[in-house]
Design an enzyme around this catalytic site. Structure first.
Site, PDB file in Angstrom:
ATOM      1  N   TYR A 130       9.451  54.465  18.691  1.00 37.84           N
ATOM      2  CA  TYR A 130      10.084  53.365  17.941  1.00 37.84           C
ATOM      3  C   TYR A 130       9.817  53.617  16.455  1.00 37.84           C
ATOM      4  CZ  TYR A 130      11.596  48.482  17.231  1.00 37.84           C
ATOM      5  OH  TYR A 130      12.271  47.324  16.862  1.00 37.84           O
TER       6      TYR A 130
ATOM      7  N   PHE B 162       9.018  43.360  15.588  1.00 42.25           N
ATOM      8  CA  PHE B 162       9.248  41.915  15.707  1.00 42.25           C
ATOM      9  C   PHE B 162       8.196  41.290  16.603  1.00 42.25           C
ATOM     10  CE2 PHE B 162      11.729  44.063  18.995  1.00 42.25           C
ATOM     11  CZ  PHE B 162      11.274  43.424  20.137  1.00 42.25           C
TER      12      PHE B 162
ATOM     13  N   SER C  63      -5.670  34.569  16.273  1.00 44.81           N
ATOM     14  CA  SER C  63      -6.259  33.446  17.030  1.00 44.81           C
ATOM     15  C   SER C  63      -5.735  32.115  16.517  1.00 44.81           C
ATOM     16  CB  SER C  63      -7.784  33.436  16.884  1.00 44.81           C
ATOM     17  OG  SER C  63      -8.288  34.716  17.028  1.00 44.81           O
TER      18      SER C  63
ATOM     19  N   ASN D 277       5.731  37.947  25.229  1.00 44.90           N
ATOM     20  CA  ASN D 277       5.332  39.139  26.004  1.00 44.90           C
ATOM     21  C   ASN D 277       3.807  39.317  25.998  1.00 44.90           C
ATOM     22  OD1 ASN D 277       5.483  39.682  23.282  1.00 44.90           O
ATOM     23  ND2 ASN D 277       6.435  41.680  23.478  1.00 44.90           N
TER      24      ASN D 277
ATOM     25  N   ASP E  56       6.132  51.592  20.969  1.00 45.54           N
ATOM     26  CA  ASP E  56       6.103  52.995  21.391  1.00 45.54           C
ATOM     27  C   ASP E  56       6.132  53.913  20.177  1.00 45.54           C
ATOM     28  OD1 ASP E  56       6.453  52.605  24.381  1.00 45.54           O
ATOM     29  OD2 ASP E  56       8.180  51.502  23.624  1.00 45.54           O
TER      30      ASP E  56
HETATM   31  O1  DUT Z   1       6.507  42.701  20.663  1.00 46.84           O
HETATM   32  C1  DUT Z   1       7.215  43.722  20.538  1.00 46.84           C
HETATM   33  C2  DUT Z   1       7.538  44.525  21.627  1.00 46.84           C
HETATM   34  C3  DUT Z   1       8.351  45.622  21.407  1.00 46.84           C
HETATM   35  N1  DUT Z   1       8.799  45.917  20.166  1.00 46.84           N
HETATM   36  C4  DUT Z   1       9.632  47.100  19.941  1.00 46.84           C
HETATM   37  C5  DUT Z   1       8.809  48.366  19.955  1.00 46.84           C
HETATM   38  C6  DUT Z   1       9.036  48.941  21.296  1.00 46.84           C
HETATM   39  O2  DUT Z   1       8.899  50.332  21.276  1.00 46.84           O
HETATM   40  C7  DUT Z   1      10.443  48.467  21.608  1.00 46.84           C
HETATM   41  C8  DUT Z   1      10.724  48.343  23.085  1.00 46.84           C
HETATM   42  O3  DUT Z   1       9.732  47.530  23.652  1.00 46.84           O
HETATM   43  P1  DUT Z   1       9.458  47.495  25.210  1.00 46.84           P
HETATM   44  O4  DUT Z   1       9.519  48.853  25.781  1.00 46.84           O
HETATM   45  O5  DUT Z   1       8.239  46.676  25.426  1.00 46.84           O
HETATM   46  O6  DUT Z   1      10.719  46.622  25.654  1.00 46.84           O
HETATM   47  P2  DUT Z   1      11.635  46.688  26.913  1.00 46.84           P
HETATM   48  O7  DUT Z   1      12.033  45.312  27.189  1.00 46.84           O
HETATM   49  O8  DUT Z   1      10.984  47.466  28.028  1.00 46.84           O
HETATM   50  O9  DUT Z   1      12.875  47.470  26.327  1.00 46.84           O
HETATM   51  P3  DUT Z   1      13.302  49.016  26.359  1.00 46.84           P
HETATM   52  O10 DUT Z   1      14.297  49.078  27.446  1.00 46.84           O
HETATM   53  O11 DUT Z   1      13.899  49.254  24.986  1.00 46.84           O
HETATM   54  O12 DUT Z   1      12.069  49.837  26.592  1.00 46.84           O
HETATM   55  O13 DUT Z   1      10.581  47.203  20.983  1.00 46.84           O
HETATM   56  C9  DUT Z   1       8.463  45.128  19.079  1.00 46.84           C
HETATM   57  O14 DUT Z   1       8.848  45.373  17.946  1.00 46.84           O
HETATM   58  N2  DUT Z   1       7.683  44.040  19.316  1.00 46.84           N
END
Ligand code: DUT
Length: 145
Positions: free
Chosen positions: A86, A94, A65, A77, A83
């Protein structure tokens, strides 16, 4: 009941994660490098950890907060979704951050927090022309007061 999370640290400059039940069971995450951002700049801020979550779980990362007040950043985001897959040795967590003012964040500063959540059940989509239910209405349809 307890669950175990395997954790790898990318630096010894941040304190180890701590689960503290009671006040809040969300776990604070720390900035893993010295960060300087100009107003309007975007950065993926490394959090210095990679984890293997318990089977069947994902993690949700949100700002603290006080993060905006202290550092002038918002999470682009809005909620980070980590996931279960991951979990590789280079899958460092990050925080996606946007600076609204010039700011400095120091190593070990607590900038966000996470909890784990069980996956939802598997879903299938069954297409239909009509749902056959009464409309609820949205976008403020229940009024103001
Ligand atoms: O704030 C975040 C969001 C995601 N991740 C890492 C973990 C997650 O499993 C991976 C992919 O995130 P996400 O699926 O939200 O991203 P995307 O933009 O949909 O990429 P991708 O194509 O890799 O799924 O990045 C982080 O470390 N921090």
């Amino acid at each position: 009941m307890t669950e175990t999370i395997k954790i790898k640290y990318f630096t010894d400059k941040i304190e180890k994660l701590a689960y503290i039940g009671g006040k809040s069971d969300w776990i604070d995450l720390r900035c893993a490098e010295e960060i300087q951002m100009k107003a309007g700049e975007f950065k993926l801020i490394p959090l210095g950890v990679a984890m293997e979550l318990p089977k069947g779980y994902e993690a949700h990362v949100v700002p603290r907060s006080s993060t905006y007040k202290n550092y002038g950043i918002i999470q682009t985001n809005h909620m980070g979704i980590i996931d279960e897959t991951y979990c590789g040795d280079n899958d460092q967590w990050f925080m996606a951050a946007y600076a609204l003012r010039d700011t400095e964040i120091h190593v070990n500063d607590r900038i966000c927090q996470f909890r784990i959540m069980e996956h939802q059940p598997a879903l299938v989509f069954e297409e239909t022309g009509e749902l056959g239910n009464a409309d609820r209405g949205g976008h403020g349809s229940t009024g103001k007061a």
